[in-house]
Design a protein around this motif. Structure first.
Motif, PDB file in Angstrom:
ATOM      1  N   TYR A  81       0.816  -1.228   0.000  1.00  0.00           N
ATOM      2  CA  TYR A  81       0.000   0.000   0.000  1.00  0.00           C
ATOM      3  C   TYR A  81       0.844   1.270   0.000  1.00  0.00           C
ATOM      4  O   TYR A  81       0.304   2.350   0.172  1.00  0.00           O
ATOM      5  CB  TYR A  81      -0.879   0.016   1.264  1.00  0.00           C
ATOM      6  CG  TYR A  81      -2.320  -0.394   1.036  1.00  0.00           C
ATOM      7  CD1 TYR A  81      -2.982  -0.127  -0.157  1.00  0.00           C
ATOM      8  CD2 TYR A  81      -3.046  -1.009   2.053  1.00  0.00           C
ATOM      9  CE1 TYR A  81      -4.296  -0.487  -0.337  1.00  0.00           C
ATOM     10  CE2 TYR A  81      -4.369  -1.380   1.872  1.00  0.00           C
ATOM     11  CZ  TYR A  81      -4.984  -1.111   0.674  1.00  0.00           C
ATOM     12  OH  TYR A  81      -6.299  -1.461   0.499  1.00  0.00           O
TER      13      TYR A  81
ATOM     14  N   ASN B  11      16.546  -1.510  -3.907  1.00  0.00           N
ATOM     15  CA  ASN B  11      15.340  -0.688  -3.772  1.00  0.00           C
ATOM     16  C   ASN B  11      15.667   0.782  -3.537  1.00  0.00           C
ATOM     17  O   ASN B  11      15.181   1.387  -2.559  1.00  0.00           O
ATOM     18  CB  ASN B  11      14.458  -1.241  -2.637  1.00  0.00           C
ATOM     19  CG  ASN B  11      12.989  -0.941  -2.891  1.00  0.00           C
ATOM     20  OD1 ASN B  11      12.637  -0.260  -3.865  1.00  0.00           O
ATOM     21  ND2 ASN B  11      12.126  -1.424  -2.019  1.00  0.00           N
TER      22      ASN B  11
ATOM     23  N   VAL C  12      14.903 -11.776   0.527  1.00  0.00           N
ATOM     24  CA  VAL C  12      14.590 -12.997   1.277  1.00  0.00           C
ATOM     25  C   VAL C  12      14.281 -14.116   0.288  1.00  0.00           C
ATOM     26  O   VAL C  12      13.408 -13.965  -0.587  1.00  0.00           O
ATOM     27  CB  VAL C  12      13.370 -12.765   2.193  1.00  0.00           C
ATOM     28  CG1 VAL C  12      12.928 -14.063   2.852  1.00  0.00           C
ATOM     29  CG2 VAL C  12      13.685 -11.709   3.245  1.00  0.00           C
TER      30      VAL C  12
ATOM     31  N   PRO D  47      -2.831 -10.383   7.550  1.00  0.00           N
ATOM     32  CA  PRO D  47      -3.151  -9.162   6.804  1.00  0.00           C
ATOM     33  C   PRO D  47      -4.408  -9.380   5.958  1.00  0.00           C
ATOM     34  O   PRO D  47      -4.657 -10.500   5.496  1.00  0.00           O
ATOM     35  CB  PRO D  47      -1.917  -8.949   5.915  1.00  0.00           C
ATOM     36  CG  PRO D  47      -1.222 -10.262   5.862  1.00  0.00           C
ATOM     37  CD  PRO D  47      -1.536 -10.960   7.143  1.00  0.00           C
TER      38      PRO D  47
ATOM     39  N   GLU E 141       1.712  -1.000   9.858  1.00  0.00           N
ATOM     40  CA  GLU E 141       1.632  -2.231   9.055  1.00  0.00           C
ATOM     41  C   GLU E 141       2.243  -2.097   7.668  1.00  0.00           C
ATOM     42  O   GLU E 141       2.922  -2.998   7.198  1.00  0.00           O
ATOM     43  CB  GLU E 141       0.160  -2.627   8.846  1.00  0.00           C
ATOM     44  CG  GLU E 141      -0.567  -3.051  10.088  1.00  0.00           C
ATOM     45  CD  GLU E 141      -1.952  -3.604   9.777  1.00  0.00           C
ATOM     46  OE1 GLU E 141      -2.548  -3.180   8.774  1.00  0.00           O
ATOM     47  OE2 GLU E 141      -2.414  -4.456  10.559  1.00  0.00           O
TER      48      GLU E 141
HETATM   49  C1  LIG Z   1      -6.673  -4.991   0.089  1.00  0.00           C
HETATM   50  C2  LIG Z   1      -5.399  -4.904   0.873  1.00  0.00           C
HETATM   51  C3  LIG Z   1      -5.435  -5.135   2.231  1.00  0.00           C
HETATM   52  C4  LIG Z   1      -4.249  -5.060   2.986  1.00  0.00           C
HETATM   53  N1  LIG Z   1      -4.305  -5.328   4.321  1.00  0.00           N
HETATM   54  C5  LIG Z   1      -3.175  -5.334   5.046  1.00  0.00           C
HETATM   55  C6  LIG Z   1      -3.204  -5.658   6.436  1.00  0.00           C
HETATM   56  O1  LIG Z   1      -4.248  -5.955   7.005  1.00  0.00           O
HETATM   57  N2  LIG Z   1      -2.032  -5.666   7.102  1.00  0.00           N
HETATM   58  C7  LIG Z   1      -0.833  -5.366   6.497  1.00  0.00           C
HETATM   59  O2  LIG Z   1       0.203  -5.424   7.162  1.00  0.00           O
HETATM   60  N3  LIG Z   1      -0.784  -5.021   5.191  1.00  0.00           N
HETATM   61  C8  LIG Z   1      -1.912  -5.007   4.463  1.00  0.00           C
HETATM   62  N4  LIG Z   1      -1.868  -4.675   3.124  1.00  0.00           N
HETATM   63  C9  LIG Z   1      -0.588  -4.301   2.520  1.00  0.00           C
HETATM   64  C10 LIG Z   1       0.157  -5.500   1.856  1.00  0.00           C
HETATM   65  O3  LIG Z   1      -0.700  -6.525   1.544  1.00  0.00           O
HETATM   66  C11 LIG Z   1       1.239  -6.015   2.743  1.00  0.00           C
HETATM   67  O4  LIG Z   1       2.186  -4.978   2.876  1.00  0.00           O
HETATM   68  C12 LIG Z   1       1.941  -7.277   2.216  1.00  0.00           C
HETATM   69  O5  LIG Z   1       2.851  -7.719   3.193  1.00  0.00           O
HETATM   70  C13 LIG Z   1       2.648  -7.064   0.902  1.00  0.00           C
HETATM   71  O6  LIG Z   1       3.059  -8.328   0.404  1.00  0.00           O
HETATM   72  P1  LIG Z   1       3.397  -8.488  -1.135  1.00  0.00           P
HETATM   73  O7  LIG Z   1       3.848  -9.880  -1.346  1.00  0.00           O
HETATM   74  O8  LIG Z   1       2.280  -8.012  -1.962  1.00  0.00           O
HETATM   75  O9  LIG Z   1       4.657  -7.505  -1.242  1.00  0.00           O
HETATM   76  P2  LIG Z   1       5.006  -6.388  -2.373  1.00  0.00           P
HETATM   77  O10 LIG Z   1       3.934  -5.348  -2.432  1.00  0.00           O
HETATM   78  O11 LIG Z   1       5.341  -7.088  -3.626  1.00  0.00           O
HETATM   79  O12 LIG Z   1       6.308  -5.780  -1.732  1.00  0.00           O
HETATM   80  C14 LIG Z   1       6.239  -5.070  -0.517  1.00  0.00           C
HETATM   81  C15 LIG Z   1       7.669  -4.696  -0.084  1.00  0.00           C
HETATM   82  O13 LIG Z   1       8.387  -5.876   0.234  1.00  0.00           O
HETATM   83  C16 LIG Z   1       9.565  -5.994  -0.560  1.00  0.00           C
HETATM   84  N5  LIG Z   1       9.719  -7.413  -0.846  1.00  0.00           N
HETATM   85  C17 LIG Z   1       8.811  -8.260  -1.397  1.00  0.00           C
HETATM   86  N6  LIG Z   1       9.295  -9.504  -1.435  1.00  0.00           N
HETATM   87  C18 LIG Z   1      10.532  -9.470  -0.903  1.00  0.00           C
HETATM   88  C19 LIG Z   1      11.551 -10.433  -0.676  1.00  0.00           C
HETATM   89  N7  LIG Z   1      11.403 -11.714  -1.005  1.00  0.00           N
HETATM   90  N8  LIG Z   1      12.713 -10.016  -0.099  1.00  0.00           N
HETATM   91  C20 LIG Z   1      12.899  -8.720   0.255  1.00  0.00           C
HETATM   92  N9  LIG Z   1      11.984  -7.765   0.038  1.00  0.00           N
HETATM   93  C21 LIG Z   1      10.815  -8.128  -0.528  1.00  0.00           C
HETATM   94  C22 LIG Z   1       9.313  -5.116  -1.769  1.00  0.00           C
HETATM   95  O14 LIG Z   1      10.529  -4.630  -2.330  1.00  0.00           O
HETATM   96  C23 LIG Z   1       8.482  -3.996  -1.151  1.00  0.00           C
HETATM   97  O15 LIG Z   1       9.326  -3.051  -0.536  1.00  0.00           O
HETATM   98  C24 LIG Z   1      -3.032  -4.721   2.354  1.00  0.00           C
HETATM   99  C25 LIG Z   1      -3.010  -4.490   0.977  1.00  0.00           C
HETATM  100  C26 LIG Z   1      -4.173  -4.580   0.242  1.00  0.00           C
HETATM  101  C27 LIG Z   1      -4.116  -4.335  -1.220  1.00  0.00           C
END
Ligand SMILES: Cc1cc2nc3c(=O)[nH]c(=O)nc-3n(C[C@H](O)[C@H](O)[C@H](O)COP(=O)(O)OP(=O)(O)OC[C@H]3O[C@@H](n4cnc5c(N)ncnc54)[C@H](O)[C@@H]3O)c2cc1C
Length: 470
Positions: free
Chosen positions: A88, A465, A218, A145, A428
């Protein structure tokens, strides 16, 4: 003519990443792409910022990630890790171009060990899939989440994701025992392990958790699992106002009960839900509270009884309860519909995940109302009141320039107030790009310099990044 412009475009496209053929040779042609559609699909996340990478690597193993980072560090090419792209705050947006490392193909659960109480996973395992797989073995992975049906464990680790159950169970950090991380120079390391306690040196696992892809990528995680609680119950209550709901939360804690979730929603949010689902969707009242309890059936029943009494004596005007799975899920459905209901108002919502010390919850709701009066923009609050992490949504009309222009000032006031109370600008979602502007206010100059020093030690060329908060 057409052919000339196509080949000109092709030349421009190639000159944009002259290193790409060498990268494709290093990682394998089937794992590297510069297809325009693929570049576009890896440009953004759930926030509105977007920037095309110059190439995408679909890593299938730790050595693919290592090869990519070795290649990039020699040529000083930026590298941004990407999970599911649900973030987000624009965290995985490659704002300086370069290479996006997609972890999407590294999606295996390598091990579930009930005796040790651990799961070993690759980074692209979807959170809900891990929860379902360990549930079949009578085990429980608590971080929840709201994006859990899509987001990856790697993204959860990089953002230290949380959710409603964190009140009782804590955030992702509490479940990461060990990590395999590839550093900026391409060297894979292992930190932590598979034991609950491990005091060997610095807490490097904690350093990488929440580091938003700025310190390493990771490639594997060893996660702590709990026994699955055999029973749960839910209470859904309505109060005349948010202050009464805040006081009721304190009354529940004062009786010695720690619910696994305690969520509160304000009037604007409830009105949006009533407009969408009909007036009967939520009984009359300006604040809603949802509590969940889990554990052994007798304990759950006792906690539920005790909390119900606390809610009644704090002025709840209506209370519904559920102790079977189907009915519990029905009561959660209303809570899950709050965010879509706000979207259905037609206004755009800026979802801020501020967190305040728990005793400030009622003050936060009152402050949000005062912002509405001051700026004429609705500020809808709902979320994890039990741990002080309230989603504070600034609602504005995207077609009205004056309304959109005010949002920055609303956020300035909100974040200043939250910091003055001893809270944090993000509980979060992380800083990413979205909160970069407020980063200097959130930490002292010396602590920000310490971040820069740690970053320089792990990523001396600044390829991981770049353009984010450090
Ligand atoms: C509808 C909706 C609801 C949500 N609700 C919540 C909630 O309740 N709680 C919450 O905490 N978040 C929430 N989020 C935010 C989001 O889902 C979280 O931040 C989630 O952890 C992101 O995971 P992702 O795999 O999509 O990561 P990405 O969006 O792909 O990446 C997020 C970050 O992590 C880094 N990253 C990704 N993978 C790795 C890796 N393997 N090694 C190192 N860095 C990495 C990326 O560079 C980036 O900085 C929500 C988002 C949406 C769209």
């Amino acid at each position: 003519m057409k052919r000339t412009s196509t080949s000109a475009q092709k030349r421009a496209h190639q000159s944009n990443a002259p290193w790409f053929p060498a990268l494709a040779r290093a990682v394998g042609k089937d794992r590297a792409s510069r297809e325009p559609g693929i570049l576009d699909a890896h440009a953004g996340d759930s926030w509105f910022a977007s920037h095309r990478p110059q190439a995408v690597v679909f890593a299938e193993s730790t050595s693919d990630v290592a090869r990519t980072l070795r290649f990039a560090s020699l040529r000083k090419v930026p590298v941004t890790a990407r999970g599911a792209g649900c973030g987000y705050v624009g965290g995985c947006v490659p704002s300086r171009g370069g290479i996006v490392v997609s972890t999407a193909r590294m999606n295996r659960i390598l091990e579930i060990d009930p005796a040790d109480g651990v799961a070993v996973v690759e980074p692209a395992v979807i959170t809900a899939q891990l929860q379902a797989a360990v549930r079949e073995r009578g085990l429980f992975y608590p971080p929840d989440p709201a994006s859990l049906d899509e987001c990856f464990i790697g993204g959860n680790i990089a953002t230290n994701a949380g959710g409603p159950r964190c009140l009782k169970y804590g955030v992702t950090r509490q479940y990461v025992l060990g990590l395999e991380v590839v550093l900026a120079d391409g060297s894979p390391i292992r930190v932590g392990g598979r034991t609950l306690k491990n005091k060997t040196g610095y807490d490097l696992v904690g350093l990488f958790v929440g580091s938003e892809g700025t310190l390493g990528i990771v490639t594997q995680a060893t996660l702590r699992l709990l026994p699955h609680p055999p029973a749960r119950a839910v209470l859904s209550a309505v109060f005349p106002d948010a202050r009464a709901a805040g006081a009721a939360a304190m009354a529940v804690f004062a009786r010695g009960v720690l619910p696994s979730a305690l969520e509160i929603a304000d009037r604007f949010t409830l009105d949006a839900a009533r407009r969408r689902f009909g007036a009967g969707a939520v009984p009359p009242g300006d604040a809603h509270m949802l509590l969940q309890f889990d554990g052994l059936p007798e304990a759950v029943a006792a906690e539920c009884r005790c909390s119900r009494a606390a809610l009644e004596s704090s002025g709840a005007t209506s209370i519904e309860s559920a102790d079977d799975e189907e009915r519990c899920e029905q009561l959660w459905t209303l809570r899950r519909e709050f965010s879509p209901s706000l979207k259905a108002t037609g206004l755009k919502k800026l979802n801020e995940d501020i967190v305040v010390p728990r005793g400030r919850i009622a003050d936060l709701f009152a402050f949000a109302e005062s912002l509405q009066q001051r700026y004429g923009l609705a500020v809808a609050c709902f979320g994890h009141a039990g741990d002080g992490n309230i989603h504070t949504n600034v609602m504005y009309d995207p077609g009205d320039e004056r309304s959109a222009a005010k949002t920055g000032r609303v956020l300035d006031d909100l974040f200043d107030r939250v910091l003055a109370w001893g809270g944090a600008i993000t509980g979060e979602h992380g800083i990413g790009l979205a909160k970069k502007r407020w980063w200097p206010r959130a930490l002292s100059p010396r602590v920000r310099r310490l971040h820069a020093e740690l970053k320089a030690a792990l990523d001396p060329s600044g390829i991981l990044n770049p353009g984010k908060f450090v």
